[in-house]
Design a protein around this motif. Structure first.
Motif, PDB file in Angstrom:
ATOM      1  N   SER A 175       0.792  -1.228   0.000  1.00  0.00           N
ATOM      2  CA  SER A 175       0.000   0.000   0.000  1.00  0.00           C
ATOM      3  C   SER A 175       0.827   1.282   0.000  1.00  0.00           C
ATOM      4  O   SER A 175       0.384   2.301  -0.532  1.00  0.00           O
ATOM      5  N   VAL A 176       2.036   1.244   0.564  1.00  0.00           N
ATOM      6  CA  VAL A 176       2.871   2.446   0.617  1.00  0.00           C
ATOM      7  C   VAL A 176       3.141   2.978  -0.789  1.00  0.00           C
ATOM      8  O   VAL A 176       3.490   2.230  -1.696  1.00  0.00           O
ATOM      9  N   ALA A 177       2.941   4.269  -0.969  1.00  0.00           N
ATOM     10  CA  ALA A 177       3.144   5.000  -2.225  1.00  0.00           C
ATOM     11  C   ALA A 177       2.037   4.769  -3.242  1.00  0.00           C
ATOM     12  O   ALA A 177       2.077   5.321  -4.340  1.00  0.00           O
ATOM     13  N   GLY A 178       1.023   3.974  -2.866  1.00  0.00           N
ATOM     14  CA  GLY A 178      -0.120   3.782  -3.750  1.00  0.00           C
ATOM     15  C   GLY A 178      -1.411   4.275  -3.138  1.00  0.00           C
ATOM     16  O   GLY A 178      -2.365   4.580  -3.847  1.00  0.00           O
ATOM     17  N   THR A 179      -1.436   4.357  -1.815  1.00  0.00           N
ATOM     18  CA  THR A 179      -2.589   4.881  -1.088  1.00  0.00           C
ATOM     19  C   THR A 179      -2.094   5.489   0.213  1.00  0.00           C
ATOM     20  O   THR A 179      -0.939   5.270   0.607  1.00  0.00           O
ATOM     21  N   ASP A 180      -2.935   6.224   0.874  1.00  0.00           N
ATOM     22  CA  ASP A 180      -2.494   7.024   2.013  1.00  0.00           C
ATOM     23  C   ASP A 180      -2.080   6.169   3.210  1.00  0.00           C
ATOM     24  O   ASP A 180      -2.799   5.251   3.612  1.00  0.00           O
ATOM     25  N   ILE A 181      -0.916   6.484   3.767  1.00  0.00           N
ATOM     26  CA  ILE A 181      -0.422   5.864   4.999  1.00  0.00           C
ATOM     27  C   ILE A 181       0.007   6.996   5.918  1.00  0.00           C
ATOM     28  O   ILE A 181       0.823   7.839   5.528  1.00  0.00           O
ATOM     29  N   ARG A 182      -0.485   7.007   7.133  1.00  0.00           N
ATOM     30  CA  ARG A 182      -0.171   8.083   8.075  1.00  0.00           C
ATOM     31  C   ARG A 182       0.378   7.478   9.360  1.00  0.00           C
ATOM     32  O   ARG A 182      -0.361   7.197  10.307  1.00  0.00           O
ATOM     33  N   VAL A 183       1.671   7.282   9.395  1.00  0.00           N
ATOM     34  CA  VAL A 183       2.306   6.566  10.502  1.00  0.00           C
ATOM     35  C   VAL A 183       2.055   7.254  11.840  1.00  0.00           C
ATOM     36  O   VAL A 183       1.633   6.627  12.810  1.00  0.00           O
ATOM     37  N   ASP A 184       2.322   8.535  11.911  1.00  0.00           N
ATOM     38  CA  ASP A 184       2.181   9.238  13.188  1.00  0.00           C
ATOM     39  C   ASP A 184       0.714   9.422  13.573  1.00  0.00           C
ATOM     40  O   ASP A 184       0.321   9.173  14.714  1.00  0.00           O
ATOM     41  N   GLU A 185      -0.096   9.849  12.615  1.00  0.00           N
ATOM     42  CA  GLU A 185      -1.503  10.123  12.906  1.00  0.00           C
ATOM     43  C   GLU A 185      -2.255   8.859  13.314  1.00  0.00           C
ATOM     44  O   GLU A 185      -3.173   8.905  14.134  1.00  0.00           O
ATOM     45  N   TRP A 186      -1.872   7.710  12.730  1.00  0.00           N
ATOM     46  CA  TRP A 186      -2.554   6.458  13.039  1.00  0.00           C
ATOM     47  C   TRP A 186      -1.880   5.697  14.188  1.00  0.00           C
ATOM     48  O   TRP A 186      -2.245   4.572  14.477  1.00  0.00           O
ATOM     49  N   PHE A 187      -0.887   6.291  14.817  1.00  0.00           N
ATOM     50  CA  PHE A 187      -0.202   5.701  15.972  1.00  0.00           C
ATOM     51  C   PHE A 187       0.404   4.329  15.641  1.00  0.00           C
ATOM     52  O   PHE A 187       0.314   3.386  16.424  1.00  0.00           O
ATOM     53  N   ILE A 188       1.021   4.242  14.470  1.00  0.00           N
ATOM     54  CA  ILE A 188       1.731   3.020  14.084  1.00  0.00           C
ATOM     55  C   ILE A 188       3.134   3.086  14.665  1.00  0.00           C
ATOM     56  O   ILE A 188       3.863   4.052  14.443  1.00  0.00           O
ATOM     57  N   ASP A 189       3.537   2.050  15.412  1.00  0.00           N
ATOM     58  CA  ASP A 189       4.857   2.052  16.033  1.00  0.00           C
ATOM     59  C   ASP A 189       5.952   1.597  15.076  1.00  0.00           C
ATOM     60  O   ASP A 189       7.058   2.135  15.090  1.00  0.00           O
ATOM     61  N   GLY A 190       5.658   0.590  14.272  1.00  0.00           N
ATOM     62  CA  GLY A 190       6.636   0.110  13.300  1.00  0.00           C
ATOM     63  C   GLY A 190       5.946  -0.241  12.001  1.00  0.00           C
ATOM     64  O   GLY A 190       4.870  -0.864  12.009  1.00  0.00           O
ATOM     65  N   LEU A 191       6.526   0.171  10.876  1.00  0.00           N
ATOM     66  CA  LEU A 191       5.899  -0.067   9.571  1.00  0.00           C
ATOM     67  C   LEU A 191       6.943  -0.548   8.577  1.00  0.00           C
ATOM     68  O   LEU A 191       8.081  -0.071   8.573  1.00  0.00           O
ATOM     69  N   ILE A 192       6.523  -1.483   7.731  1.00  0.00           N
ATOM     70  CA  ILE A 192       7.420  -2.070   6.726  1.00  0.00           C
ATOM     71  C   ILE A 192       6.832  -1.852   5.338  1.00  0.00           C
ATOM     72  O   ILE A 192       5.633  -2.064   5.115  1.00  0.00           O
ATOM     73  N   ALA A 193       7.666  -1.430   4.399  1.00  0.00           N
ATOM     74  CA  ALA A 193       7.257  -1.261   3.003  1.00  0.00           C
ATOM     75  C   ALA A 193       8.132  -2.153   2.122  1.00  0.00           C
ATOM     76  O   ALA A 193       8.914  -2.966   2.621  1.00  0.00           O
ATOM     77  N   GLY A 194       7.990  -1.998   0.817  1.00  0.00           N
ATOM     78  CA  GLY A 194       8.806  -2.757  -0.128  1.00  0.00           C
ATOM     79  C   GLY A 194       9.099  -1.910  -1.347  1.00  0.00           C
ATOM     80  O   GLY A 194       8.333  -1.004  -1.678  1.00  0.00           O
ATOM     81  N   THR A 195      10.193  -2.198  -2.016  1.00  0.00           N
ATOM     82  CA  THR A 195      10.554  -1.396  -3.188  1.00  0.00           C
ATOM     83  C   THR A 195       9.843  -1.846  -4.452  1.00  0.00           C
ATOM     84  O   THR A 195       9.629  -1.048  -5.366  1.00  0.00           O
TER      85      THR A 195
END
Length: 418
Positions: A175-195
């Motif tokens: 989903s990263v770079a294709g739809t909205d991700i809000r790490v701080d606003e959604w209180f996500i502690d750790g997030l993983i993406a892919g190239t």
């Protein structure tokens, strides 16, 4: 035996990953290699961290890539915070929830799972109720599940986890770079993406970010490699009294020292891949996040309109659809793999099958990053219609492309009005 020069066929890749790589990124991969501690290269490392923070919408200090495919980032995050016996809750709504479960089990976690039918996601309150019941140290879950084309809402879950001192770790590879991700606003502690998905960079790096809550856990288990540790490092390790992180290569405490000001050697950086990631991130930010998300939504809508006009049925609950993956049911008495093979061999287009209980029952069409273009959508719809006719499937000839074109024309008219 004599080997010829490498010459791969040209493909239109419409899978949920890997996807077509932006030509600008491809050119960056041929940039001359620098030493990993050359100031010119460490400057690039710093740029990548800065751009990742913008992409993830976070102020976290730590935002960097793990060298390896997306799975390496997931494992690095989990193995660095899981200690034997830790309770971990994993909500499962597709294949990759099972992957999170297996990784947690391998590092000795006491794993609790909850499942819903493939094609659906959880009501956030159901997950919150289970967190309240289990009281885990970590809740690990997928955001965009490519096996089913669904996207799990997170904003309420993160807030509850933060209030109750539960770490929320999210697999956002699809989903990263294709739809909205809000790490701080959604209180996500750790997030993983892919190239290899919406960033349109070759597979081989897993961008991650995590906050000070996770850093605190990592620091409590920190161990510097013997061959480069100082007397002060050894003294601190003795004083901690916590089990060290089991993996050496995927140890986030050591990767912090590599990516941070100390620049303590951990591994030889994948120099050319970092060039590609840097350019991929630059292109994303130059396009603008909201503009990019809208582009993905537009081409998703055109694809869905074409598929349905053709007479095909989409799979899954539309209320929780992942914008970057569209799942379509295979028509009755149609050989799913024969259709995929003909698409590839006759048109050079690759679409994906699925996994487990959905194997042979749906096709998955990715609209990600550089692959997410009008010409690709129209080409895929036209080719799929032709191949299905050759397979004697019941379709409405000529309808798919017209429906997709109508979607694009409507979008143009709305833009002109604005």
């Amino acid at each position: 035996m004599t080997y010829t020069e490498l010459n791969t066929p040209l493909r239109t890749i419409m899978t949920p990953g890997p996807v077509e790589v932006d030509p600008i990124v491809l050119r960056s991969l041929s940039t001359p290699v620098l030493g990993q501690f050359d100031p010119a290269f460490t400057s690039i490392m710093n740029e990548v961290m800065e751009m990742l923070r913008k992409l993830f919408k976070t102020k976290n200090e730590w935002a960097f890539p793990v060298d390896g495919t997306s799975r390496s980032g997931i494992e690095a995050m989990l193995c660095s915070i899981i200690e034997p016996g830790d309770k971990v809750l994993v909500p499962i709504f597709g294949r990759f929830g099972h992957l999170l479960t297996e990784i947690c089990e391998r590092y000795g976690a006491d794993v609790y799972t909850m499942e819903c039918p493939w094609g659906e996601v959880f009501d956030q309150q159901a997950i919150i109720d289970e967190i309240h019941k289990v009281k885990p140290k970590i809740t690990a879950m997928v955001h965009g599940e490519t096996s089913t084309g669904r996207m799990q809402p997170l904003h309420k879950i993160g807030g509850y986890c933060r209030k109750n001192d539960v770490l929320l770790v999210v697999d956002a590879v699809a989903s990263v770079a294709g739809t909205d991700i809000r790490v701080d606003e959604w209180f996500i502690d750790g997030l993983i993406a892919g190239t290899q998905k919406c960033l349109s960079v070759p597979s081989g790096m897993a961008p991650i970010t995590y906050n000070d809550r996770i850093e605190k856990v990592i620091t409590s288990r920190k161990k510097v490699e013997r061959g480069i540790s100082t007397a002060a490092d050894k003294a601190e390790e003795i004083g901690r009294g916590r089990p060290m992180i089991k993996s050496n290569y995927l140890d986030l405490s050591m990767l912090q020292d590599y990516w941070g000001p100390r620049r303590l050697n951990h591994h030889t950086e994948a120099t050319s891949m970092l060039y590609g990631l840097r350019e991929g991130l630059r292109l994303v930010l130059d396009e603008g996040l909201e503009t990019r998300f809208e582009r993905h939504r537009l081409h998703e809508q055109a694809l869905m309109a074409g598929l349905q006009a053709m007479g095909l049925e989409l799979f899954g609950n539309p209320d929780c659809k992942l914008p970057t993956v569209t799942c379509v049911k295979v028509p009755e008495r149609t050989d799913a793999e024969s259709v995929r093979s003909m698409m590839l061999n006759e048109f050079g287009i690759e679409i994906a099958s699925s996994f487990g209980e959905l194997q042979g029952k749906i096709w998955r069409i990715g609209t990600m990053g550089y692959s997410c273009r009008k010409e690709n959508i129209l080409f895929t719809l036209g080719a799929l219609e032709a191949v299905l006719i050759r397979h004697h499937a019941t379709v409405a000839p000529g309808k798919a492309l017209q429906a997709a074109l109508d979607t694009y024309n409507t979008a143009v008219k709305e833009t002109i009005k604005l």
